[in-house]
Design a protein around this motif. Structure first.
Motif, PDB file in Angstrom:
ATOM      1  N   THR A  65       0.827  -1.206   0.000  1.00 15.20           N
ATOM      2  CA  THR A  65       0.000   0.000   0.000  1.00 15.20           C
ATOM      3  C   THR A  65       0.862   1.257   0.000  1.00 15.20           C
ATOM      4  O   THR A  65       0.589   2.225  -0.719  1.00 15.20           O
ATOM      5  CB  THR A  65      -0.930   0.016   1.232  1.00 15.20           C
ATOM      6  OG1 THR A  65      -1.632  -1.225   1.306  1.00 15.20           O
ATOM      7  CG2 THR A  65      -1.950   1.141   1.146  1.00 15.20           C
ATOM      8  N   TRP A 105      -7.352   2.243  -3.400  1.00 13.71           N
ATOM      9  CA  TRP A 105      -6.857   3.587  -3.100  1.00 13.71           C
ATOM     10  C   TRP A 105      -6.682   4.384  -4.394  1.00 13.71           C
ATOM     11  O   TRP A 105      -7.016   5.568  -4.459  1.00 13.71           O
ATOM     12  CB  TRP A 105      -5.525   3.487  -2.350  1.00 13.71           C
ATOM     13  CG  TRP A 105      -4.917   4.820  -2.049  1.00 13.71           C
ATOM     14  CD1 TRP A 105      -5.179   5.631  -0.982  1.00 13.71           C
ATOM     15  CD2 TRP A 105      -3.947   5.522  -2.848  1.00 13.71           C
ATOM     16  NE1 TRP A 105      -4.442   6.796  -1.062  1.00 13.71           N
ATOM     17  CE2 TRP A 105      -3.678   6.754  -2.192  1.00 13.71           C
ATOM     18  CE3 TRP A 105      -3.292   5.232  -4.039  1.00 13.71           C
ATOM     19  CZ2 TRP A 105      -2.767   7.686  -2.694  1.00 13.71           C
ATOM     20  CZ3 TRP A 105      -2.392   6.161  -4.551  1.00 13.71           C
ATOM     21  CH2 TRP A 105      -2.131   7.366  -3.879  1.00 13.71           C
ATOM     22  N   ARG A 148       1.240   4.265  -3.046  1.00 15.90           N
ATOM     23  CA  ARG A 148       1.101   5.712  -2.819  1.00 15.90           C
ATOM     24  C   ARG A 148       2.339   6.473  -3.282  1.00 15.90           C
ATOM     25  O   ARG A 148       2.241   7.536  -3.884  1.00 15.90           O
ATOM     26  CB  ARG A 148       0.842   5.988  -1.332  1.00 15.90           C
ATOM     27  CG  ARG A 148      -0.499   5.445  -0.869  1.00 15.90           C
ATOM     28  CD  ARG A 148      -0.788   5.805   0.564  1.00 15.90           C
ATOM     29  NE  ARG A 148      -2.045   5.200   0.999  1.00 15.90           N
ATOM     30  CZ  ARG A 148      -2.839   5.702   1.911  1.00 15.90           C
ATOM     31  NH1 ARG A 148      -2.519   6.825   2.519  1.00 15.90           N
ATOM     32  NH2 ARG A 148      -3.960   5.093   2.244  1.00 15.90           N
TER      33      ARG A 148
END
Length: 392
Positions: free
Chosen positions: A269, A314, A273
């Motif tokens: 994750t 996301w 990002r």
């Protein structure tokens, strides 16, 4: 994904040459066929990995192998005149074995920025395979003529390809770095990002199969619809384990494995990002990107489906797109976990707006300089020469 790559001009040839070197080094076999096209003989001779019979010198009758001197109108004219010579090299490409064509060019010079759109238009007229462009923008310190070339080439190139992937030198050149050293490093950055992107889904003998396979159709669907694309990248070094593969990591037989799985998910994750919000090949706002593709590469024990799904979700939230694809690319022996994010159909790109504005100013300045030059010459010749007769 199997590609037929054609490098047009000096920068394009060097990037394709670097892709071939990457292929040999990693065994990824992305480049099914490669060719280089140029008006400068010396640039073709400097290539190391592209076969000599796939190096095409065009425009010999007009520029004698010395290049077009940053004149991209001349570059386009020569490409159109000598397209049959270029086609001769393409004829040897086993087109039935490739998923797409990739035309690579620097957009600031003369040969590549003028010729690449011409070649892309030609390929789209003849073949059914997608034709993509990879355009390299010049740095803003390289001068007005290169900016003007890039702006004109960009707006032409993007209309002639199925998708134009862009790499902006301005975002990557380091202060005080030598030109040669800077371009070497930039080419390495280009090849690393696009190498992992296009290499995903290509399974070699004995190689592990991905949990969520990203194949050529996923990449093609992400790039479909045209427009401009940018690529993000982030990596983290890991110590590869000699035992315990992907499935054993996912089984969570005891608390230790469960903890490790949670750590792996968090790492993925975080990398997603960093890749999306860090330095993109073409800096832009990711919100509003029409489509996206997430590829996670590395030793299989450091990849898991939960991390990829969380990263994909996301990315959906950040872009606002419903078309976000994702998968993993097991890469044993890599020594790192890397995330590559392809953002397609981006529109909020300040660099392109700035490029176009600077180019318009440069064009106005050039027109003024030409007018002044003609007036000055008239003054110089006419002041004392009115009574002299011309030779002819």
């Amino acid at each position: 994904m199997k590609l037929a790559m054609i490098g047009f001009g000096q920068a394009g040839g060097k990037v394709v040459d670097k892709f071939l070197e990457y292929d040999k080094r990693t065994g990824s076999e992305i480049v099914r066929a490669a060719a280089a096209v140029n008006t400068a003989k010396a640039d073709l001779m400097g290539l190391e990995h592209i076969a000599e019979d796939q190096r095409v010198l065009i425009g010999q009758s007009r520029v004698k192998g010395h290049g077009v001197g940053a004149d991209n109108e001349l570059g386009a004219e020569i490409a159109e005149e000598d397209i049959d010579e270029v086609q001769g090299a393409i004829d040897s490409i086993p087109v039935h074995e490739v998923d797409a064509f990739l035309v690579v060019a620097g957009l600031g010079g003369g040969t590549g920025s003028g010729g690449a759109p011409v070649l892309a238009k030609h390929l789209k007229r003849i073949y059914t395979e997608p034709v993509y462009g990879l355009g390299v923008l010049p740095g803003s310190d390289e001068g007005g003529i290169y900016t003007l070339n890039a702006a004109r080439s960009f707006q032409t190139f993007v209309r002639e390809v199925d998708n134009l992937m862009v790499f902006d030198n301005d975002a990557w050149r380091k202060t005080g770095e030598s030109v040669q050293g800077g371009y070497e490093e930039i080419n390495e950055e280009i090849v690393r990002r696009f190498g992992i992107l296009f290499g995903a889904g290509e399974i070699q003998q004995g190689q592990e199969v991905a949990e969520s396979v990203v194949d050529s159709s996923e990449i093609i669907n992400t790039l479909s619809g045209g427009g401009v694309s940018t690529v993000g990248y982030a990596e983290e070094e890991v110590e590869e384990r000699t035992s315990g593969g992907l499935l054993s990591r996912l089984r969570n037989d005891d608390d230790g494995d469960e903890l490790d799985s949670a750590h792996t998910t968090n790492r993925i994750t975080s990398l997603v990002r960093k890749a999306a919000l860090g330095r993109l090949t073409l800096p832009c706002e990711i919100e509003g990107a029409e489509r996206a593709l997430l590829v996670l590469a590395g030793p299989p024990e450091y990849l898991n489906r939960k991390g990829i799904e969380r990263g994909r979700k996301w990315l959906e939230e950040q872009t606002g797109s419903m078309e976000v694809r994702g998968g993993d690319y097991p890469y044993r022996g890599a020594g790192f976990v890397a995330t590559v994010i392809l953002l397609a159909g981006v529109t909020n790109v300040p660099r392109i707006k700035e490029l176009q504005q600077v180019a318009i100013e440069a064009q106005d300045n050039l027109d003024e300089i030409r007018d002044e030059s003609e007036e000055n010459l008239d003054d110089l010749v006419s002041d004392d020469g009115d009574e002299l007769e011309s030779l002819f």
